[in-house]
Design a protein around this motif. Structure first.
Motif, PDB file in Angstrom:
ATOM      1  N   TRP A  19      40.291  43.805  36.845  1.00  0.00           N
ATOM      2  CA  TRP A  19      41.653  43.309  37.029  1.00  0.00           C
ATOM      3  C   TRP A  19      42.041  43.291  38.513  1.00  0.00           C
ATOM      4  N   LYS A  20      41.701  44.372  39.239  1.00  0.00           N
ATOM      5  CA  LYS A  20      42.005  44.417  40.664  1.00  0.00           C
ATOM      6  C   LYS A  20      41.186  43.386  41.446  1.00  0.00           C
ATOM      7  N   GLN A  21      39.957  43.152  41.017  1.00  0.00           N
ATOM      8  CA  GLN A  21      39.158  42.088  41.636  1.00  0.00           C
ATOM      9  C   GLN A  21      39.820  40.735  41.428  1.00  0.00           C
ATOM     10  N   LEU A  22      40.300  40.512  40.214  1.00  0.00           N
ATOM     11  CA  LEU A  22      40.973  39.233  39.919  1.00  0.00           C
ATOM     12  C   LEU A  22      42.181  39.032  40.815  1.00  0.00           C
ATOM     13  N   LYS A  23      42.945  40.069  41.079  1.00  0.00           N
ATOM     14  CA  LYS A  23      44.131  39.951  41.932  1.00  0.00           C
ATOM     15  C   LYS A  23      43.741  39.494  43.332  1.00  0.00           C
ATOM     16  N   ILE A  24      42.600  39.975  43.832  1.00  0.00           N
ATOM     17  CA  ILE A  24      42.145  39.564  45.165  1.00  0.00           C
ATOM     18  C   ILE A  24      41.607  38.136  45.128  1.00  0.00           C
ATOM     19  N   TYR A  25      40.797  37.803  44.104  1.00  0.00           N
ATOM     20  CA  TYR A  25      40.192  36.466  44.023  1.00  0.00           C
ATOM     21  C   TYR A  25      41.237  35.376  43.761  1.00  0.00           C
ATOM     22  N   CYS A  26      42.268  35.705  42.990  1.00  0.00           N
ATOM     23  CA  CYS A  26      43.290  34.706  42.630  1.00  0.00           C
ATOM     24  C   CYS A  26      44.395  34.583  43.680  1.00  0.00           C
ATOM     25  N   ALA A  27      44.429  35.509  44.634  1.00  0.00           N
ATOM     26  CA  ALA A  27      45.541  35.522  45.596  1.00  0.00           C
ATOM     27  C   ALA A  27      45.584  34.250  46.443  1.00  0.00           C
ATOM     28  N   GLY A  28      44.411  33.733  46.837  1.00  0.00           N
ATOM     29  CA  GLY A  28      44.387  32.514  47.647  1.00  0.00           C
ATOM     30  C   GLY A  28      44.930  31.317  46.892  1.00  0.00           C
ATOM     31  N   VAL A  29      44.498  31.162  45.638  1.00  0.00           N
ATOM     32  CA  VAL A  29      44.988  30.060  44.798  1.00  0.00           C
ATOM     33  C   VAL A  29      46.490  30.199  44.574  1.00  0.00           C
ATOM     34  N   GLY A  65      46.471  35.176  51.642  1.00  0.00           N
ATOM     35  CA  GLY A  65      46.614  35.723  50.285  1.00  0.00           C
ATOM     36  C   GLY A  65      45.511  36.710  49.954  1.00  0.00           C
ATOM     37  N   HIS A  66      44.260  36.325  50.240  1.00  0.00           N
ATOM     38  CA  HIS A  66      43.141  37.241  50.006  1.00  0.00           C
ATOM     39  C   HIS A  66      43.293  38.523  50.829  1.00  0.00           C
ATOM     40  N   ALA A  67      43.703  38.381  52.098  1.00  0.00           N
ATOM     41  CA  ALA A  67      43.825  39.537  52.985  1.00  0.00           C
ATOM     42  C   ALA A  67      44.889  40.509  52.497  1.00  0.00           C
TER      43      ALA A  67
END
Length: 484
Positions: A185-195, A144-146
């Motif tokens: 917002w774009k940082q959040l999309k990367i950080y939340c992708a794993g969850v 997800g993060h990748a």
């Protein structure tokens, strides 16, 4: 093999590998150095780490082609993940309270979230499920993060696996400066992708678990009893007649429909007083009552007969040496005393040798009903059956057994519970977890345009300290409730 022996062997293997690695490097072994250059393995104390960039191009090309799809997919995931922050904190707080009450009142109430310790609250037979689940959950999480980072034009550095003792996990390396240069917002999309990926994985696994009875309806039926999977741990000296594939439908008159009712019926026998059989007096009159004779005196007859106590009235108490199956087949109902039977009947209760000598014993005469077969008569402890006889909810309609269905069910259940638990832990603002970075990006958005940077930093520190403390308290209380 005991779990402690397994972990002891693993620790010794890790120590040997670590020392051997240091020895070869110290002596500048050219073959070994060439091997490490070809195989990117890093050996640390008690851990092995493997990294590769082989998947970078494939992931980048796929994410570029599906950029629009990933954009709305991770936007949706970010919003759902943020909404789960407060419920996750409430769940951790309530779990800490339950664990504290368990410690204070010496109760054994199971919390929703609790640490998993192999050999304590994780059966050693389930260890393979645990390790596979841990690996799958972390691979899905890091994928997800990748994908989220590549869709935001952030290149991947590497993808890898790490094994700490026996615990496997995946990881992905991203350029930190490039990620932090993005908008909050774009940082959040990367950080939340794993969850978000863990949430989706848990939903899919739960759907499979709940759909299995429907999907497998042509081959298996559920709600009609349990099927015996194996008797590998069966090692008692009592009399039994279990067969793999038996459909068990009842225990001492207690109806069995699934594995939960199977466990409850066995537990009820253990905690209740010994039950007896209502037998006609005409049957007893044809048998010579023996007081302190035969199997009631632990003679050779006790190998094929059981001692029964008849209490037809408050004065007369006779002992009978009878075959248990003959008594059970002649019985019309279960009883705890003479009043439970008709006027022309007596209540026959099994009397074990330990009871004859006034010793405490939890042995029981257990009658296990089977479909299309005679009932199983077991003499011994109910917990021996519970621990040694593995059962499945899926009763075969054909010659295909439920063994592999049981493996799928257990694996999906572990995936559901572990993936959901990993999502909860990662969304909490805890140090070294995704929640730490999610809170950082959120505070950047909330305090955007605020001239005072100290307020933003104080809010971040307060939230991370609270979340970290809550996680530590949960782990500490959970472990104490397991071992105290």
């Amino acid at each position: 093999m005991e779990v402690t022996n397994v972990f002891g062997s693993v620790i010794l293997i890790h120590i040997f590998i670590y020392c051997f690695d240091r020895y070869l490097k110290r002596n500048n072994s050219q073959r070994y150095l060439n091997f490490l250059s070809v195989t990117p393995i890093q050996i640390d104390f008690m851990s092995l780490r493997w990294t590769t960039s082989l998947f970078n191009k494939k992931i980048s090309n796929w994410a570029t082609r599906k950029k629009k799809n990933f954009c709305w997919w991770y936007s949706l995931g970010t919003m759902i993940t943020i909404l789960l922050c407060i419920p996750s904190l409430i769940l951790l707080a309530s779990t800490a309270v339950v664990s504290f009450e368990n410690i204070r009142q010496h109760k054994n109430e199971e919390a929703i979230l609790q640490p998993v310790v192999p050999g304590v609250n994780l059966p050693s037979t389930d260890l393979p499920y645990y390790l596979i689940t841990l690996l799958v959950c972390t691979i899905v999480h890091e994928t997800g993060h990748a994908l989220a980072s590549v869709s935001e034009q952030i290149p991947l550095i590497s993808f890898g696996l790490i094994v700490w003792l026996v615990l496997p996990a995946a990881f992905v390396e991203l350029p930190t400066k490039d990620v932090t240069s993005l908008s909050p917002w774009k940082q959040l999309k990367i950080y939340c992708a794993g969850v978000w990926h863990n949430i989706v994985l848990s939903i899919v696994a739960f759907f499979i678990v709940t759909s299995l009875p429907i999907l497998l309806m042509p081959l298996f039926q559920t709600g009609v009893g349990v099927s015996v999977l194996n008797l590998d741990g069966y090692s008692v000296g009592g009399y039994h007649d279990f067969q793999i594939g038996d459909q068990l439908t009842g225990v001492n008159g207690c109806r069995v429909t699934e594995d939960n009712t199977w466990e409850r019926c066995l537990a009820a026998i253990l905690h209740a007083s010994s039950s007896g059989f209502c037998v006609n007096n005409a049957y007893l009159s044809s048998v010579v009552a023996n007081d302190q004779l035969g199997c009631c005196n632990n003679s050779e007859l006790s190998q094929s007969h059981l001692c029964f106590l008849s209490s037809s009235d408050s004065i007369s108490r006779n002992r009978y040496c009878l075959r248990a199956r003959e008594v059970s087949e002649s019985s019309t109902a279960w009883c705890s005393n003479h009043q439970d039977c008709f006027h022309n009947q007596s209540c026959l209760k099994p009397l074990f040798h330990s009871e004859l000598e006034n010793e405490t014993d939890s042995s029981r005469l257990i009658l296990i009903q089977r479909k299309n077969a005679a009932s199983i008569i077991f003499v011994g402890h109910p917990d021996e059956i519970y621990r040694s006889v593995s059962v499945s909810n899926y009763v075969p309609r054909t010659f295909i057994g439920p063994k592999y269905v049981n493996v799928i069910f257990h694996l999906m259940w572990y995936l559901f519970s572990f993936s959901a638990g990993l999502a909860v832990l990662n969304v909490v603002p805890c140090i070294y977890m995704d929640g730490q970075y999610i809170v950082g990006a959120l505070t950047e958005m909330v305090f955007e345009g605020c001239e005072s940077g100290s307020m933003k930093r104080q809010a971040q520190r307060a939230l991370i300290f609270s979340g970290t403390s809550l996680v530590i308290v949960n782990i500490a209380f959970g472990l104490l409730s397991l071992f105290l």
